[in-house]
Design a protein around this motif. Structure first.
Motif, PDB file in Angstrom:
ATOM      1  N   MET A   1       1.001  -1.361  -0.003  1.00 39.36           N
ATOM      2  CA  MET A   1       0.152  -0.002   0.083  1.00 39.36           C
ATOM      3  C   MET A   1       0.879   1.382   0.135  1.00 39.36           C
ATOM      4  N   LEU A   2       0.479   2.159  -0.700  1.00 40.37           N
ATOM      5  CA  LEU A   2       1.261   3.353  -0.990  1.00 40.37           C
ATOM      6  C   LEU A   2       0.761   4.060   0.402  1.00 40.37           C
ATOM      7  N   LEU A   3       1.830   5.108   0.651  1.00 40.22           N
ATOM      8  CA  LEU A   3       1.586   5.904   1.746  1.00 40.22           C
ATOM      9  C   LEU A   3       0.408   6.860   1.682  1.00 40.22           C
ATOM     10  N   ILE A   4       0.142   7.489   0.434  1.00 37.45           N
ATOM     11  CA  ILE A   4      -0.843   8.304   0.072  1.00 37.45           C
ATOM     12  C   ILE A   4      -2.266   7.524   0.378  1.00 37.45           C
ATOM     13  N   ASP A   5      -2.315   6.231  -0.162  1.00 40.90           N
ATOM     14  CA  ASP A   5      -3.589   5.356  -0.011  1.00 40.90           C
ATOM     15  C   ASP A   5      -3.824   5.122   1.716  1.00 40.90           C
ATOM     16  N   LYS A   6      -2.701   4.873   2.403  1.00 38.82           N
ATOM     17  CA  LYS A   6      -2.812   4.629   3.850  1.00 38.82           C
ATOM     18  C   LYS A   6      -3.465   5.972   4.517  1.00 38.82           C
ATOM     19  N   ILE A   7      -2.895   7.224   4.133  1.00 34.43           N
ATOM     20  CA  ILE A   7      -3.434   8.331   4.768  1.00 34.43           C
ATOM     21  C   ILE A   7      -4.922   8.479   4.307  1.00 34.43           C
ATOM     22  N   LYS A   8      -5.264   8.197   2.968  1.00 37.39           N
ATOM     23  CA  LYS A   8      -6.524   8.285   2.761  1.00 37.39           C
ATOM     24  C   LYS A   8      -7.638   7.411   3.399  1.00 37.39           C
ATOM     25  N   SER A   9      -6.987   6.342   3.854  1.00 40.47           N
ATOM     26  CA  SER A   9      -7.872   5.388   4.589  1.00 40.47           C
ATOM     27  C   SER A   9      -8.023   5.486   6.101  1.00 40.47           C
ATOM     28  N   ASP A  21      -4.847  17.922   4.769  1.00 40.39           N
ATOM     29  CA  ASP A  21      -5.285  18.690   3.651  1.00 40.39           C
ATOM     30  C   ASP A  21      -4.024  19.747   3.378  1.00 40.39           C
ATOM     31  N   TYR A  22      -3.341  20.283   4.154  1.00 33.22           N
ATOM     32  CA  TYR A  22      -2.242  21.246   3.927  1.00 33.22           C
ATOM     33  C   TYR A  22      -1.275  20.574   3.295  1.00 33.22           C
ATOM     34  N   LEU A  23      -0.903  19.253   3.593  1.00 35.75           N
ATOM     35  CA  LEU A  23       0.230  18.595   3.087  1.00 35.75           C
ATOM     36  C   LEU A  23      -0.188  18.275   1.667  1.00 35.75           C
ATOM     37  N   PHE A  24      -1.477  17.661   1.458  1.00 41.10           N
ATOM     38  CA  PHE A  24      -1.548  17.413  -0.258  1.00 41.10           C
ATOM     39  C   PHE A  24      -1.725  18.541  -0.957  1.00 41.10           C
ATOM     40  N   ASN A  25      -1.940  19.922  -0.292  1.00 43.75           N
ATOM     41  CA  ASN A  25      -1.913  20.936  -1.239  1.00 43.75           C
ATOM     42  C   ASN A  25      -0.721  21.556  -1.382  1.00 43.75           C
ATOM     43  N   GLU A  26       0.237  21.559  -0.557  1.00 46.72           N
ATOM     44  CA  GLU A  26       1.659  22.218  -0.528  1.00 46.72           C
ATOM     45  C   GLU A  26       2.437  21.330  -1.017  1.00 46.72           C
ATOM     46  N   LYS A  70       9.251  11.553  -0.170  1.00 43.18           N
ATOM     47  CA  LYS A  70       9.898  10.787  -1.258  1.00 43.18           C
ATOM     48  C   LYS A  70       8.787  10.238  -1.990  1.00 43.18           C
ATOM     49  N   GLU A  71       7.602   9.452  -1.518  1.00 44.55           N
ATOM     50  CA  GLU A  71       6.732   9.111  -2.429  1.00 44.55           C
ATOM     51  C   GLU A  71       6.285  10.112  -3.229  1.00 44.55           C
ATOM     52  N   GLN A  72       5.915  11.349  -2.823  1.00 43.86           N
ATOM     53  CA  GLN A  72       5.393  12.148  -3.623  1.00 43.86           C
ATOM     54  C   GLN A  72       6.418  12.627  -4.803  1.00 43.86           C
ATOM     55  N   HIS A  73       7.603  12.928  -4.643  1.00 47.31           N
ATOM     56  CA  HIS A  73       8.533  12.811  -5.416  1.00 47.31           C
ATOM     57  C   HIS A  73       8.477  11.774  -6.491  1.00 47.31           C
ATOM     58  N   TYR A  74       8.637  10.578  -6.183  1.00 51.86           N
ATOM     59  CA  TYR A  74       8.662   9.378  -7.096  1.00 51.86           C
ATOM     60  C   TYR A  74       7.236   9.718  -8.021  1.00 51.86           C
ATOM     61  N   LEU A  75       6.174   9.952  -7.298  1.00 49.53           N
ATOM     62  CA  LEU A  75       4.942   9.785  -8.282  1.00 49.53           C
ATOM     63  C   LEU A  75       4.608  10.884  -9.128  1.00 49.53           C
ATOM     64  N   SER A  76       5.609  11.845  -9.042  1.00 47.99           N
ATOM     65  CA  SER A  76       5.472  13.046  -9.846  1.00 47.99           C
ATOM     66  C   SER A  76       6.276  13.144 -10.991  1.00 47.99           C
TER      67      SER A  76
END
Length: 306
Positions: A1-9, A21-26, A70-76
């Motif tokens: 599971m990606l960290l982004i999915d873990k956060i959303k669940s 919300d601030y993390l995902f926006n910034e 690290k995950e955000q950098h990879y996905l982008s």
């Protein structure tokens, strides 16, 4: 599971959700921000950040923030110009499709390389080099991809066997021991057959290398060494397993090459000797001709004509 999915669940309090919300926006803008600075931006108490990290199984905020970035950098990165699920369209010409597929392969290899680490690769190479036997467990298309790896490893005297018969994998797992390195391959890291083999392999003392997607998964977290596969494709709403297959083949080629390099001169000479003895192919294309002289038959008295 990606960290982004873990956060959303994960269920968060209103204050915690404000931070999420601030993390995902910034996103990357938070990299150099302290907890105090983030606290002022999000209007929450600094302790909120610690609670978020703990909820997501991290020891502290810095550890969580680094993993998130690290995950955000990879996905982008890497796939801005092509869709890994639908890399070409209905109206593309034959050559346009060929061009896009070349770009997809190139980006997949670049992507896989960037998520490899020196320590992971060194550990995997050491486990394969020291193993007396190597056993590969995978399913469907992933298993097909492993045949070439097994063939090349066999040419440098490494005993590699594929567990190919459905229903026989548990028996094959029981036949491993401490001299065996088991290679498990699964895109999701949650393949039910492979996760059921884990306790058997561990009980037998086998070392385990896994090739799976990035993020947390059963196979990634419960084995000796994890090499990440490029993680871009959906499970089934796609044209083909293009990036998965390319990533797996690339990793297997990297592993073979690293094992080969441990005894470079000896392995190269062995392949040349075998080729000279058994490869009788000829070619009119000079680029295919071998630079090494082919041994000529020895002439003895019995072969001298009268």
């Amino acid at each position: 599971m990606l960290l982004i999915d873990k956060i959303k669940s994960t269920a968060f309090s209103p204050a915690e959700q404000n931070v999420i919300d601030y993390l995902f926006n910034e996103k990357s803008d938070i990299e150099n921000m302290t907890i105090q600075e983030l606290s002022e931006r999000t209007y929450v108490h600094p302790s909120t950040f610690i609670r978020i990290a703990k909820k997501l199984d991290y020891n502290g905020w810095i550890e969580f923030k680094n993993a998130f970035l690290k995950e955000q950098h990879y996905l982008s990165r890497h796939f801005e110009a092509i869709d890994p699920n639908l890399p070409f369209s209905r109206n593309d010409s034959s050559l346009k499709i060929a061009q896009k597929m070349a770009l997809l392969k190139q980006k997949t290899i670049e992507d896989t390389y960037t998520i490899l680490t020196h320590d992971q690769l060194q550990q995997a190479t050491k486990l394969l080099e020291q193993a007396k036997k190597i056993r590969i467990f995978a399913s469907n298309a992933n298993l097909i991809l492993c045949h070439d790896f097994a063939l090349k490893m066999g040419h440098i005297k490494k005993d590699v066997q594929l567990s190919t018969i459905i229903g026989e994998q548990p028996y094959d797992a029981y036949h491993t021991d401490s001299s065996t390195c088991s290679l498990l391959i699964s895109y999701t890291g949650e393949n039910q057959l492979l996760t059921q083999l884990l306790p058997i392999l561990k009980k037998q003392g086998s070392k385990i290398i896994t090739l799976t997607s990035i993020g947390e998964s059963t196979l990634a977290t419960k084995t000796d060494c994890h090499l990440p596969i490029t993680t871009r494709e959906r499970l089934y709403s796609k044209i083909g397993n293009f990036t998965i297959s390319t990533s797996i083949v690339y990793l297997l080629d990297v592993l073979y090459s690293n094992v080969f390099a441990k005894n470079y001169e000896e392995n190269l000479q062995h392949l040349i000797t075998l080729g000279e003895a058994f490869d009788k192919r000829t070619s009119t294309a000079n680029v295919m001709n071998e630079p090494w002289p082919t041994p000529q038959p020895q002439v003895t008295d019995s072969f001298i004509p009268n």
